[in-house]
Design a protein around this motif. Structure first.
Motif, PDB file in Angstrom:
ATOM      1  N   ARG A   1       0.826  -1.210   0.000  1.00 32.10           N
ATOM      2  CA  ARG A   1       0.000   0.000   0.000  1.00 32.10           C
ATOM      3  C   ARG A   1       0.861   1.260   0.000  1.00 32.10           C
ATOM      4  O   ARG A   1       0.529   2.251  -0.665  1.00 32.10           O
TER       5      ARG A   1
ATOM      6  N   ARG B   1      -4.053  -1.357  -7.355  1.00 34.99           N
ATOM      7  CA  ARG B   1      -5.078  -1.822  -6.426  1.00 34.99           C
ATOM      8  C   ARG B   1      -4.505  -2.992  -5.637  1.00 34.99           C
ATOM      9  O   ARG B   1      -3.909  -3.908  -6.210  1.00 34.99           O
ATOM     10  N   VAL B   2      -4.688  -2.960  -4.329  1.00 36.26           N
ATOM     11  CA  VAL B   2      -4.227  -4.027  -3.446  1.00 36.26           C
ATOM     12  C   VAL B   2      -5.465  -4.662  -2.821  1.00 36.26           C
ATOM     13  O   VAL B   2      -6.174  -4.025  -2.042  1.00 36.26           O
TER      14      VAL B   2
END
Length: 346
Positions: A56, A67-68
């Motif tokens: 992040r 996007r995590v």
């Protein structure tokens, strides 16, 4: 067939679980790409270390969308399917933890899709690292060099591959029921479905093989268990059993009757070790002869150790894989797999 132009857009995906030690080199090499991805989707399968915070923090600094997703308990195949389902673009590039990407990796990997007649899959290549004597011997023993690969027979690893969403969807995604060998099964299903593969020789990743005999044993035992569970590569395993349990004892018995039969061991060893010994100097340019010699002495040990691990693992997988083998056969014939629902947090 999905048609891309020179303006094609690509989503890069990868899955992780407790990979904080290997992530920095991968992320640095991703930042250094001559052709950056248009989007990145990472899926974490339930890390117990600093993997997710690290991802992040890295994502917040990038000029492209990252996007995590968190899916605790998801295996590698499930994680990849989740990432692809979440991807915005129709061209998917896949890599993995434990690798370092050449700066031109992504550019070379997606280049085939800009051709007039693009493939459905582009197979990237990988090269084992050789920073230590043991690592050089491991790389020479277990990993083919890019120049050895034949486009007609090479099945890509998902540490270096790209494909269209259409191809992925046609085979039902990665096989989520497979404990191991999910990328090999995915390749087989793509070929059975008539998907066209191109070999992108210059789409190179550097891969660090296992660093100890114990971890090497566990890895190749697990690979063989996966083969047994799914019923793949059985001819290769049969040849291995026939060699060690049939040919080697037969030569020993014949050698007792006539010592000249011992030459059979010499011929067999040379044949068996010739490819790793050919790779070794190409992996270790500039090494002094004595250091390279120490690496060469490890090669027969690693060959034997790996074969024993596979011979132990295959029957274990076969014993517990009755249901998997029937599912695997249907999947490899092009049947759709059924994704497993997972709770995802973004």
């Amino acid at each position: 067939m999905t048609r891309f132009t020179d303006g094609l857009r690509v989503t890069l995906i990868a899955t992780f679980r407790s990979e904080e030690s290997s992530l920095p080199s991968l992320l640095r090499s991703l930042e250094s790409q001559t052709r950056l991805p248009d989007e990145v989707v990472f899926v974490d399968g339930g890390s117990e270390d600093d993997t997710v915070p690290l991802l992040r923090r890295w994502a917040a600094r990038q000029p492209f969308l990252v996007r995590v997703l968190e899916a605790p308990g998801a295996n590698i195949a499930q994680g990849r399917n989740l990432a692809i389902s979440a991807a915005t673009h129709d061209l998917i590039a896949v890599t993995d933890a434990g690798v370092e990407l050449e700066p031109s990796w992504l550019a070379c990997l997606v280049a085939p899709f800009a051709r007039e007649h693009p493939p459905d899959v582009a197979a990237g290549t990988f090269r084992g690292r050789a920073d230590t004597v043991f690592q050089a011997a491991m790389s020479a023993t277990v990993l083919p060099l890019p120049e050895e690969l034949d486009e007609r027979r090479f099945l890509p690893s998902s540490r270096s591959v790209a494909f269209t969403r259409e191809a992925w969807r046609t085979v039902g995604g990665y096989p989520e029921w497979a404990t191991y060998c999910e990328d090999l099964l995915f390749d087989m299903a793509l070929l059975a479905a008539g998907k066209r593969m191109a070999l992108a020789h210059d789409a190179l990743v550097h891969f660090a093989p296992r660093g100890t005999l114990r971890s090497y044993w566990r890895q190749y035992r697990n690979y063989a268990m996966g083969d047994g569970q799914t019923g793949i590569l059985w001819k290769r395993h049969l040849i291995r059993y026939a060699t060690y349990l049939g040919l080697v004892p037969a030569l020993a018995w014949l050698s007792l009757r006539h010592p000249l039969w011992l030459l059979g061991y010499v011929a067999g060893a040379l044949l068996y070790l010739r490819r790793p010994l050919w790779r070794l100097p190409r992996l270790t340019p500039g090494w002094p002869w004595h250091r390279r010699g120490r690496a060469a002495l490890w090669i027969p040990v690693l060959r034997l150790w790996g074969d024993l691990a596979k011979m132990v693992g295959y029957p274990l997988g076969w014993r517990h894989g009755w249901a998997h083998r029937s599912v695997s056969a249907r999947y490899r014939r092009g049947a759709m797999s059924t994704p497993t629902p997972h709770t995802v947090k973004e």
